[in-house]
Motif scaffolding. Structure first.
Motif, mmCIF file in Angstrom:
data_model
loop_
_atom_site.group_PDB
_atom_site.id
_atom_site.type_symbol
_atom_site.label_atom_id
_atom_site.label_comp_id
_atom_site.label_asym_id
_atom_site.label_seq_id
_atom_site.Cartn_x
_atom_site.Cartn_y
_atom_site.Cartn_z
ATOM 1 N N GLU A 1 3.799 -13.790 -0.508
ATOM 2 C CA GLU A 1 3.192 -12.816 -1.410
ATOM 3 C C GLU A 1 1.691 -12.686 -1.127
ATOM 4 O O GLU A 1 0.990 -13.682 -0.955
ATOM 5 C CB GLU A 1 3.413 -13.228 -2.861
ATOM 6 N N ARG B 1 11.278 -4.807 -2.212
ATOM 7 C CA ARG B 1 12.181 -4.586 -3.333
ATOM 8 C C ARG B 1 11.717 -5.277 -4.605
ATOM 9 O O ARG B 1 12.088 -4.863 -5.706
ATOM 10 C CB ARG B 1 13.576 -5.082 -2.971
ATOM 11 N N LYS B 2 10.909 -6.333 -4.476
ATOM 12 C CA LYS B 2 10.429 -7.035 -5.662
ATOM 13 C C LYS B 2 9.189 -6.388 -6.256
ATOM 14 O O LYS B 2 8.712 -6.824 -7.295
ATOM 15 C CB LYS B 2 10.140 -8.498 -5.323
ATOM 16 N N GLY B 3 8.650 -5.383 -5.588
ATOM 17 C CA GLY B 3 7.527 -4.641 -6.135
ATOM 18 C C GLY B 3 6.174 -5.286 -5.940
ATOM 19 O O GLY B 3 5.163 -4.747 -6.411
ATOM 20 N N ARG B 4 6.115 -6.429 -5.261
ATOM 21 C CA ARG B 4 4.841 -7.103 -5.016
ATOM 22 C C ARG B 4 4.546 -7.093 -3.518
ATOM 23 O O ARG B 4 5.470 -7.262 -2.705
ATOM 24 C CB ARG B 4 4.873 -8.536 -5.533
ATOM 25 N N ALA C 1 7.540 -4.281 3.094
ATOM 26 C CA ALA C 1 8.474 -3.207 2.760
ATOM 27 C C ALA C 1 9.591 -3.084 3.785
ATOM 28 O O ALA C 1 10.575 -2.379 3.537
ATOM 29 C CB ALA C 1 7.722 -1.877 2.646
ATOM 30 N N HIS D 1 -0.744 -1.182 -0.592
ATOM 31 C CA HIS D 1 0.324 -1.658 -1.466
ATOM 32 C C HIS D 1 1.661 -1.011 -1.118
ATOM 33 O O HIS D 1 2.708 -1.675 -1.168
ATOM 34 C CB HIS D 1 -0.035 -1.376 -2.927
ATOM 35 N N GLY D 2 1.666 0.261 -0.792
ATOM 36 C CA GLY D 2 2.920 0.941 -0.517
ATOM 37 C C GLY D 2 3.646 0.380 0.688
ATOM 38 O O GLY D 2 4.871 0.250 0.688
ATOM 39 N N SER E 1 4.732 -3.562 -0.202
ATOM 40 C CA SER E 1 5.546 -3.871 -1.379
ATOM 41 C C SER E 1 7.011 -3.579 -1.075
ATOM 42 O O SER E 1 7.374 -2.455 -0.736
ATOM 43 C CB SER E 1 5.092 -3.042 -2.577
#
Length: 449
Positions: A205, A220-223, A248, A214-215, A218
Motif C-alpha cells: 500500500e 480493487r480495494k480502492g487504495r 490497478a 491515484h487512478g 488504486s
C-alpha cells in the motif's frame, strides 16, 4: 598640446567622481550594517543570531551507550535480543557494515568544523534498520540513534541503495547450475520433478501516493498500491523480484512486463531435463495460481478435481505453491516497513526499499536456514531416467520438442527465438505436463503405501 591637456583634465575629473561615488557606497553600507546590528528582527542564515540552533543530541555519548548495549565483547543485551531487534545476527551486521565503510566514507565517523565527532557507522545503520524492521518514522529513531529526522532518512536511503549495489548481484540472481541441482533434488522428493519455485504477486500500500497517480495505482480495494512479483523456493529464498507496477493492474499484466522469462527466451538458461509419467520434458516450471496463463512453464491447480488422483495432485500443488505466500508473510513480518502503508513520495525510493529488504532477507536465509547439503548422485543414479537434472548438451527429440538452441548474435538462428516463445506459451504442453504430474504423484503415493 591643448588636446592632450584637455584629455588629462577630463580623466582627472572622472577619477574624482569615481572616488566620491565609492565613498558614498562605503558610507551607505556602513549605515546599513549598523542598522542591522541594532535591529531586533532576525537577519542572515546559518549560525547567525535569529536562526534555530542545532539541537544538542549528545551524539558521542549516545554512540558509546549504543556500543555498550550491543557491540562490545560483553554487551548489555544478549545475542537473541540483537537478532530480534536487528533481524540478523551480529556477524552479518558487521559484514554489511564493513562492506559499506570500505566503499563509502559517508559511513565513517568524522569530525565537524568545530572538531566534534560525528555519528558512528553503528548509529547510522541502526537508524536505517530500525526504520526497515519496525516501520518507524524517521523521528522515532532519535532516542537510540541520536540522529535528526533528515539524517535518519538520508541514512536509510543510502543504506538501501548501497545494499542493492554491493549485494544485489550475489543475493538477487537467477539460479546457477548448483542451485538448480539442489532445487530439483528437493522437488523430486515432493513429487514435482522439474519444479524450481512458486510465483505470485504481493501488493504494498502506498499511503502517500501523489493525488494525480491515484487512478493508476488504486486497484480493487480502492487504495493505491504497488505490485511485487516474486519467485520463491521451498526455503523462502527469492530468486526473482520485479517491483514497481501500478496496483490497478493484475498478475497477468505484471507478467507481461516482467523479465522473468527473458533468459529462457534468449536461450541463456540451462536446459532442465526431467521425466513425468515416463514422458521427457526440458523446461523447468513454476507452481502458480489460477489467474496465470496456461504456459508450459507454469503448473496450475485443477479447479474441480474429480478423480482421487486429481484430488491428490490439487492438494499437493496448492500446499507447495504456498512457498511464495509464506515468503511474503516472512518478508512483511521481518520488515514492517513493507507491511504498513508507504509514507515516502518517490516510487524509485520505494523500489530501493523493497529490493533491499528482499536482498537482506536472502542474506538472512543463507545465514540461518539449515538444509541437508546437496550431494552429487552416484554414477548408477545418473542412469535413472526419472531423476530431474540440469542438462547442457543436445538431446534427441522424443515426445515434446527439446532442447532449444541459443540465439546467435549474427541472427542466423532467429527461427529458434520464435520456437522458444511458442514452446513457452504452449497450452498443449501445459495440459500434457499437468496430466503427467497427476499420474506421477498418484504412482508415488501408491508406491509409498
Amino acid at each position: 598640446m591643448s588636446f592632450f591637456r584637455k584629455l588629462l583634465k577630463q580623466r582627472q575629473q572622472h577619477s574624482q567622481e569615481d572616488a566620491e561615488m565609492m565613498d558614498a557606497m562605503v558610507m551607505n553600507t556602513t549605515m546599513m550594517m549598523a542598522h542591522l546590528d541594532n535591529s531586533d528582527e532576525p537577519q542572515g542564515r546559518g549560525s547567525r543570531p535569529g536562526r534555530s540552533p542545532n539541537h544538542p543530541r549528545n551524539r558521542v555519548s549516545g554512540g558509546i551507550s549504543l556500543m555498550a548495549d550491543y557491540f562490545i565483547e560483553r554487551p548489555i543485551f544478549r545475542a537473541e535480543e540483537f537478532r530480534r531487534r536487528y533481524r540478523m545476527h551480529t556477524h552479518l551486521f558487521n559484514r554489511i557494515m564493513t562492506k559499506l565503510c570500505n566503499h563509502d566514507p559517508y559511513w565513517h565517523q568524522r569530525a565537524d568544523a568545530t572538531g566534534l565527532l560525528g555519528l558512528l557507522p553503528q548509529q547510522k545503520m541502526t537508524g536505517a534498520l530500525r526504520m526497515l524492521a519496525y516501520g518507524a518514522a524517521a523521528d522515532q529513531c532519535a532516542e537510540i540513534c541520536r540522529m535528526g529526522e533528515s539524517t535518519t532518512l538520508e541514512c536509510m536511503k543510502k543504506f538501501c541503495q548501497q545494499v542493492i549495489h554491493h549485494f544485489g548481484g550475489e543475493y538477487l540472481r537467477a539460479p546457477t547450475e548448483t542451485d538448480l541441482k539442489r532445487l530439483l533434488a528437493r522437488a523430486d522428493q515432493r513429487g514435482f520433478p522439474g519444479m524450481i519455485g512458486s510465483i505470485d504477486c504481493m501488493h504494498w500500500e502506498w499511503k502517500n501516493c501523489p493525488t494525480g497517480w491515484h487512478g493508476a495505482y488504486s486497484g480493487r480495494k480502492g487504495r493505491p498500491t504497488i505490485i511485487l512479483e516474486a519467485v520463491a523456493s521451498h526455503d523462502t529464498w527469492v530468486w526473482h523480484a520485479f517491483f514497481g507496477v501500478p496496483g490497478a493492474q493484475n498478475d497477468i499484466n505484471v507478467l507481461d512486463q516482467s523479465p522473468v522469462f527473458e533468459g529462457l527466451i534468449a536461450g541463456n538458461t540451462p536446459t532442465v531435463m526431467f521425466y513425468a509419467n515416463g514422458r521427457r520434458y526440458s523446461n523447468a516450471y513454476y507452481l502458480a495460481d489460477g489467474i496465470y496463463p496456461r504456459y508450459s512453464t507454469f503448473v496450475k491447480t485443477i479447479p474441480n478435481p474429480e478423480s482421487q488422483a486429481q484430488k491428490l495432485f490439487t492438494k499437493k500443488q496448492e500446499a507447495y505453491r504456498k512457498d511464495v505466500e509464506r515468503c511474503f508473510g516472512i518478508l512483511q513480518s521481518r520488515w514492517a516497513i513493507i507491511r504498513h502503508g508507504a509514507r515516502l513520495h518517490r516510487s524509485s525510493t520505494l523500489k530501493n526499499i523493497m529490493i533491499a529488504c528482499i536482498i537482506l532477507h536472502n542474506m538472512i536465509v543463507e545465514d540461518e536456514f539449515v538444509e541437508e547439503e546437496y550431494v552429487e548422485p552416484e554414477e548408477e543414479d545418473l542412469l535413472n531416467p526419472l531423476a530431474a537434472r540440469v542438462y547442457d548438451g543436445p538431446v534427441d527429440p522424443q515426445g515434446v520438442r527439446i532442447p532449444f538452441l541459443p540465439v546467435e548474435r549474427d541472427g542466423r538462428n532467429q527461427h529458434a527465438f520464435w520456437d522458444r516463445i511458442d514452446h513457452l506459451e504452449s497450452a498443449y504442453i501445459h495440459n500434457l505436463l499437468q496430466n503427467d504430474l497427476v499420474e506421477h504423484n498418484w504412482t508415488l503415493e501408491a508406491n509409498q503405501q
